[in-house]
Design a protein around this motif. Structure first.
Motif, PDB file in Angstrom:
ATOM      1  N   LYS A  59       0.854  -1.192   0.000  1.00  8.44           N
ATOM      2  CA  LYS A  59       0.000   0.000   0.000  1.00  8.44           C
ATOM      3  C   LYS A  59       0.890   1.242   0.000  1.00  8.44           C
ATOM      4  N   GLU A  60       0.434   2.253  -0.732  1.00  6.81           N
ATOM      5  CA  GLU A  60       1.246   3.473  -0.805  1.00  6.81           C
ATOM      6  C   GLU A  60       0.833   4.474   0.275  1.00  6.81           C
ATOM      7  N   VAL A  61       1.827   5.035   0.924  1.00  9.53           N
ATOM      8  CA  VAL A  61       1.590   6.018   1.998  1.00  9.53           C
ATOM      9  C   VAL A  61       2.547   7.195   1.799  1.00  9.53           C
ATOM     10  N   LEU A  62       2.424   8.175   2.677  1.00  4.28           N
ATOM     11  CA  LEU A  62       3.347   9.309   2.615  1.00  4.28           C
ATOM     12  C   LEU A  62       3.609   9.811   4.022  1.00  4.28           C
ATOM     13  N   LEU A  63       4.863   9.672   4.449  1.00  3.12           N
ATOM     14  CA  LEU A  63       5.245  10.124   5.780  1.00  3.12           C
ATOM     15  C   LEU A  63       6.006  11.445   5.687  1.00  3.12           C
ATOM     16  N   PRO A  64       6.120  12.154   6.811  1.00  6.78           N
ATOM     17  CA  PRO A  64       6.800  13.455   6.777  1.00  6.78           C
ATOM     18  C   PRO A  64       8.255  13.361   6.320  1.00  6.78           C
ATOM     19  N   TYR A 114       6.145   4.985  13.365  1.00  9.10           N
ATOM     20  CA  TYR A 114       4.733   5.210  13.075  1.00  9.10           C
ATOM     21  C   TYR A 114       3.909   3.925  13.034  1.00  9.10           C
TER      22      TYR A 114
ATOM     23  N   PHE B  16      -8.747   9.974  10.352  1.00 12.30           N
ATOM     24  CA  PHE B  16      -7.996   8.808  10.811  1.00 12.30           C
ATOM     25  C   PHE B  16      -8.861   7.553  10.758  1.00 12.30           C
ATOM     26  N   ASP B  22      -3.476  10.678   9.156  1.00 12.15           N
ATOM     27  CA  ASP B  22      -3.241  10.619  10.597  1.00 12.15           C
ATOM     28  C   ASP B  22      -2.538  11.890  11.033  1.00 12.15           C
ATOM     29  N   ILE B  33       0.367  12.228   8.269  1.00 10.86           N
ATOM     30  CA  ILE B  33       0.706  11.027   7.501  1.00 10.86           C
ATOM     31  C   ILE B  33      -0.461  10.653   6.595  1.00 10.86           C
ATOM     32  N   TRP B  34      -0.177  10.449   5.336  1.00 10.06           N
ATOM     33  CA  TRP B  34      -1.188   9.959   4.395  1.00 10.06           C
ATOM     34  C   TRP B  34      -1.258   8.455   4.495  1.00 10.06           C
ATOM     35  N   LEU B  35      -2.414   7.952   4.913  1.00 10.50           N
ATOM     36  CA  LEU B  35      -2.635   6.517   5.011  1.00 10.50           C
ATOM     37  C   LEU B  35      -3.089   5.987   3.657  1.00 10.50           C
ATOM     38  N   PRO B  36      -3.061   4.644   3.471  1.00  9.91           N
ATOM     39  CA  PRO B  36      -3.303   4.105   2.126  1.00  9.91           C
ATOM     40  C   PRO B  36      -4.547   4.647   1.429  1.00  9.91           C
ATOM     41  N   PHE B  39      -4.090   8.177   0.481  1.00  9.50           N
ATOM     42  CA  PHE B  39      -3.176   8.325  -0.651  1.00  9.50           C
ATOM     43  C   PHE B  39      -3.909   8.081  -1.970  1.00  9.50           C
ATOM     44  N   ARG B  42      -6.111  11.107  -2.651  1.00 10.37           N
ATOM     45  CA  ARG B  42      -5.202  12.182  -3.069  1.00 10.37           C
ATOM     46  C   ARG B  42      -4.819  11.997  -4.543  1.00 10.37           C
ATOM     47  N   ASN B  43      -4.511  10.776  -4.933  1.00 10.73           N
ATOM     48  CA  ASN B  43      -4.163  10.487  -6.328  1.00 10.73           C
ATOM     49  C   ASN B  43      -5.310  10.827  -7.277  1.00 10.73           C
TER      50      ASN B  43
END
Lengths: 471, 471
Positions: A59-64, A114, B16, B22, B33-36, B39, B42-43
């Motif tokens: 799964k794709e995510v994005l952290l700081p 996280y 969340f 999150d 944080i962008w969770l799956p 994300f 967002r896409n």
């Protein structure tokens, strides 16, 4: 410009000329710019790796981007491996920050910190995530476009969490298969090695790397896979409930690739004129060049547009270069430098014959009847893809020299090759290569085994190792 | 949780719970944080704006995150507007950097610095580029998820270069149309205002902003468009050759949107239970919940799978919740919080009737014959999209109160509304609202005009202005 003579200069020039990547016009060392065509190619390449990862449940995510110093410093070996390469944010506006913030050099720490929150029990496992982000390394030595930069703009980093050692080991295999498939799709030749114990990723228990050997004989690491064991989960107190009700620390892996993959595509496939793009990833696959001839301009342009329509409707990425103030020769040179795989020329001869002239970027030329164009284009692009890939594979093979006597290594290097040899697992044999200035021992081939005597100590072994110059 | 009572707390919790974002579990203020699932959403949202930009000739690029202090400081008004919000990188490893590097707060400076190299003459114009990147603001006040963060992870910033003032003005219109269309596709209600001269984007000659009024009556800026004139090109000496052979400085515009758009989607469409996702952007559009009944488990599951197949083949994003250890009620609640627009229930009654129970996320329930399912799903999702959008538009309208007497404003604010009124262009009238604690004067409506007297000075005007609390 000769590719073989100065590979980095060549890369810098052809990437810019092809509107891919600009390195040198931004006033921070090691920071480059993705130009529109480069951005498109990057997207294509990323969509290939994304698809492989989605298909296998990542799964794709994005952290700081920012990681506080104390978080980064938790895993001692990890931080020791990165500390002199970290960019530190110390001020916000005029205020000094209480805790210094690093620009992530890699995200094992923040990911562990996280995701332990989201993992309660074995039921939540395995958890497989990835992100595609910029990472930062304060490189003090020479930097090179796409290969050694301070802002790595295209870092695909995957992180997985497991309930047992065995599961983590199986994940290493899955990652290996994903990357093998990825490099196969792109036709990038590689060797896969297990890095020696004294040269692993900081914090890892096992590191597998993919290296490609470039035309100057130097190796370039283009992917790596790490079994992190419980090293991170222990320091971050990242526990899960096992099936038996007891608690254990998570088992983790991580694996990454970067824009070095795109550097490899440019370098392996390009020639002295410039870039050659695989039909699969070329933003323009076919360029139509009308050869204008006095009095026939309109006829030629209309014919060109007709061909354009046929190919466009069939789904090819095709353009016409209609410019009137540029000679055909200049156009040819321009589109060759853009790396367009197939050029179609239409002039008086073609009008008369009701044909189209085909010219491939690797130098083949012939005429095709108009009604056969779609079939021919399909065949040509498919064959071109195969030809280009085979050439590149063969070329890399020719850059590896098998040796059985350590004395041969200097000659191998002089000939711009990379040495392969039998070697045992002992550290004292592996580190032997460091006594040659600038040589690196890559590790032990994962796929290829062969019986023989260790080139250093003479002990019987099946390992094949690699040493040479490295980026 | 009541959305109306504490909007930010509600947003934090529902984002969340829906596996979107999150905010709070990462130890740096203002970093989320962008969770799956987030994300994916967002896409989807980014693919909408990308398509609109590609269609109008914008090219995507990627410039470095780091901007050296001297580059950022060149345009005096610009840096003055950002200086106290800049994160500074001052160290690489243990070494102090010679020139401090900022994490880009926005990219007007680096874009102008870079693209002037590629623009020689009017033939190279217009040039329109954009990038989607993280930008950084050292917010010292309260931060809020997606709305006021220190790392803005989803900043779409466009930059255009032109050969005349008129062309730049036309570009402002194009940008306006692009954003209008974008917000229309997402159904986000907005007002479009010209910001007053004393409150423009730093370095701009004209700023147009899109604001949406949230359920707590506060405005949120969700997009802005700036005519930069020649302010940046002059200080960066960015010239081009005109058609007449003389040189002139480039004319520029810039425009941006951020993840505030996604915050708006969550806030406008959500309810006290949680998120409601538009069918267009929902990662799961339809959830099938089998209501297991003793002895009929297999029949019910098979029937569910049959329905799944029909919808999956038709291209819908559909899933079955097969869990056996969770009650139907828990499942309903779970998927409502995930914001899935349509739930299909299949229990003994449905088996008997050869039907499916439809339950929409906005509370409608009815049964449908099995053979009519495809047609019904199509209609339901299309209607739901319309209903949701209309509701949201109406709700925002109800949050704007027209006033003709300045004394009414306090009551408007107390009622969680935003005030609209006639106002002239004079600064002394616009700044009047600052005397009310925490009130902001947004500017002059671009689309809506109405004759009347300035609420402050009584002068005749056609301008409509807005004031109220703002994020």
């Amino acid at each position: 410009m000769k590719k073989e003579e100065n590979l980095i200069e060549w890369l810098t020039e052809v990437a810019f000329n092809a509107n891919i990547y600009d390195y040198g016009r931004y006033p921070i060392k090691g920071c480059g710019i993705w130009l529109p065509k480069g951005f498109e190619i990057r997207n294509k390449v990323l969509s290939i790796i994304r698809e492989l990862l989605y298909k296998t449940g990542h799964k794709e995510v994005l952290l700081p981007l920012l990681i506080p110093r104390d978080m980064l410093e938790k895993e001692a070996k990890h931080i020791a491996g990165f500390l002199d390469q970290v960019f530190w944010v110390t001020k916000g506006g005029d205020s000094k920050l209480e805790i210094e913030l690093s620009l992530r050099p890699t995200s094992e720490t923040s990911m562990t910190y996280y995701f332990k929150n989201l993992i309660i029990s074995y039921r939540d496992l395995p958890l497989k995530v990835f992100q595609i982000v910029s990472i930062f390394r304060y490189e003090t030595k020479a930097t090179h476009p796409l290969i050694r930069v301070r802002e790595v703009t295209t870092f695909k980093e995957a992180f997985t969490f497991h309930s047992s050692k065995e599961e983590a080991e199986k994940q290493m295999e899955e990652a290996f298969n994903i990357y093998s498939e990825f490099f196969k799709i792109l036709g990038i030749p590689y060797i896969a090695v297990e890095r020696p114990s004294w040269d692993r990723f900081p914090g890892a228990e096992k590191s597998i790397a993919f290296d490609t050997i470039l035309p100057d004989g130097k190796s370039l690491q283009i992917g790596s896979i790490h079994n992190l064991g419980q090293n991170f989960s222990k320091v971050f107190d990242a526990k899960f409930m096992r099936k038996d009700g007891n608690y254990d620390f998570l088992y983790q892996t991580s694996y990454g690739i970067s824009e070095r993959v795109i550097a490899s595509l440019i370098i392996h496939y390009g020639d002295d004129i410039g870039v050659i793009l695989l039909p699969k990833i070329a933003p323009i696959q076919i360029i139509i060049v009308p050869i204008f001839f006095e009095g026939m301009e309109e006829t030629i342009l209309n014919y060109s547009k007709e061909i354009y329509e046929i190919l466009n409707v069939a789904g090819y990425k095709v353009e016409i270069d209609e410019r009137k103030d540029v000679t055909p020769g200049e156009k040819f040179y321009y589109w060759e430098r853009q790396g367009v795989p197939l050029r179609l020329e239409i002039g008086p001869k073609e009008i008369k014959e009701n044909s189209i002239r085909f010219v491939t970027r690797n130098g083949k030329k012939w005429n095709v009847e108009k009604e056969k164009i779609l079939k021919e284009v399909k065949t040509v692009l498919a064959n071109l893809e195969i030809e280009l890939k085979e050439k590149v594979q063969e070329e890399m093979k020719s850059r590896i020299a098998d040796i059985t006597d350590i004395k041969e290594i200097e000659k191998v290097i002089q000939n711009k090759k990379f040495a392969r040899f039998n070697i045992c697992n002992k550290e004292k044999c592996g580190v032997y290569f460091e006594k040659f200035q600038g040589l690196k021992f890559l590790g032990y081939d994962v796929l290829l085994k062969k019986k023989g005597k260790c080139i250093i100590c003479g002990e019987e072994t099946e390992n094949l190792g690699y040493a040479g110059r490295s980026y």
